[in-house]
Design an enzyme around this catalytic site. Structure first.
Site, short mmCIF file in Angstrom:
data_model
loop_
_atom_site.label_atom_id
_atom_site.label_comp_id
_atom_site.label_asym_id
_atom_site.label_seq_id
_atom_site.Cartn_x
_atom_site.Cartn_y
_atom_site.Cartn_z
CG ASP A 75 34.09 52.79 31.93
OD1 ASP A 75 34.58 53.27 31.11
OD2 ASP A 75 34.62 51.19 31.70
CD GLU A 102 34.65 44.56 37.63
OE1 GLU A 102 34.78 43.70 37.02
OE2 GLU A 102 35.58 45.10 38.16
C1 F6R Z 1 36.66 51.00 29.77
C2 F6R Z 1 35.90 49.54 29.71
C3 F6R Z 1 36.64 48.46 30.46
C4 F6R Z 1 37.50 47.64 29.29
C5 F6R Z 1 38.65 46.78 29.82
C6 F6R Z 1 39.62 46.68 28.89
O1 F6R Z 1 36.60 51.84 28.99
O2 F6R Z 1 34.74 50.16 29.34
O3 F6R Z 1 36.03 47.44 30.03
O4 F6R Z 1 37.23 48.12 28.38
O5 F6R Z 1 38.53 46.19 31.33
O6 F6R Z 1 40.53 47.21 29.30
P1 F6R Z 1 42.73 46.70 28.50
O7 F6R Z 1 42.10 47.55 27.20
O8 F6R Z 1 43.05 48.16 29.56
O9 F6R Z 1 42.50 45.51 29.03
#
Ligand code: F6R
Length: 266
Positions: A67, A143
């Site tokens: 993303d 989401e």
């Molecule tokens: C990022 C992504 C998101 C994150 C998720 C967790 O490329 O696709 O789904 O993996 O928001 O984020 P962190 O690792 O920062 O807790």
């Protein structure tokens, strides 16, 4: 789903890097799906170390990121392209032409999303998709409420995600509200998924992902439909799992099989 519980975040990083490194050695032309965020940071550091100390060769590896924020160009310090350059690509011998991060400034998003899907197909599909999970149970930026069959497209971030990611931007107001993201359907087509999660803020999402019903309200739960998912968690993230003992027994049985003592597995 295979569930591995490590002591702490550094154990998760090491284990994650071991899976990615083993694939790169086994298939030097592999296609990796990559994630950004806090969770995989340690894993990327470990992969850089494996490149420097053990000669792990990325020269023919192809990558596709999950993303990117809409509106952020590659030099914006919070863009996911910037993140990948600084935390992995600039430190290994990957060919820049083989790295793909969605373009947050594409002129025609619909056409661009279709093109991103086609690029993945043209490379033969993703061999291993690295995933983190949001505290609302999202994978990539799918989401709650995202179709479980969704493809790469634009998505509006939830308030919870905006709040979670404000730590990188300094304030909630600075967080873009739109992202371009692979869909759940796109992710499910990867040949293998490696889900990483650390910390108590992920405990509820991990319980819902692994032991809850499959539901579009927790898009990571769609991974239950995939035939080859490895979840690597730290103790905190695994805290609410009811079947932790069973997951540990599965790992022990697996280990006995690998060391040639399969006969004692009951
Ligand atoms: C990022 C992504 C998101 C994150 C998720 C967790 O490329 O696709 O789904 O993996 O928001 O984020 P962190 O690792 O920062 O807790």
């Amino acid at each position: 789903m295979r569930v591995i519980v490590e002591q702490d975040q550094s154990g998760v990083s090491r284990m994650g890097a071991a899976f990615v490194g083993a694939l790169v050695r086994r298939k030097p032309t592999c296609v990796l799906g990559l994630a950004t965020g806090g969770t995989p940071l340690g894993m990327y550091a470990d992969l850089i170390r494996m490149h420097r100390e053990e000669g792990l060769d990325f020269s023919r590896v192809v990558t596709f990121n999950l993303d990117e924020y809409v509106g952020l160009g590659p030099t914006h310090p919070q863009s996911y392209r910037y993140f990948m350059q600084h935390n992995l690509f600039d430190h290994v011998n990957i060919d820049p032409r083989n790295t793909h991060v969605p373009d947050g400034r594409a002129l025609d998003f619909e056409a661009y999303c279709e093109q991103y899907e086609k690029m993945i197909r043209d490379e033969g599909g993703i061999d291993l998709q690295v995933l983190g999970v949001g505290s609302d149970g999202h994978i990539a930026f799918n989401e709650p409420g995202s179709s479980l069959g969704s493809r790469t497209r634009l998505k509006t971030l939830t308030e919870e995600t905006v709040r979670d990611n404000a730590r990188f931007f300094g304030s909630e107001d600075a967080v873009p509200r739109l992202a371009i993201t692979m869909g759940v359907g796109t992710i499910l087509e990867s040949r293998q998924c490696l889900l990483l999660a650390c910390g108590s803020t992920k405990a509820r999402a991990i319980r819902d992902t692994i032991e809850g019903p499959v539901t579009a309200q927790v898009t990571a739960s769609a991974l239950q439909l995939h035939r080859d998912v490895i979840a690597v968690l730290d103790q905190e993230a695994a805290r609410l799992l009811e079947r932790r003992d069973y997951y540990r027994q599965m790992e022990e049985a697996q280990e006995r099989l690998q060391t040639g003592h399969g006969g004692v597995v009951r």
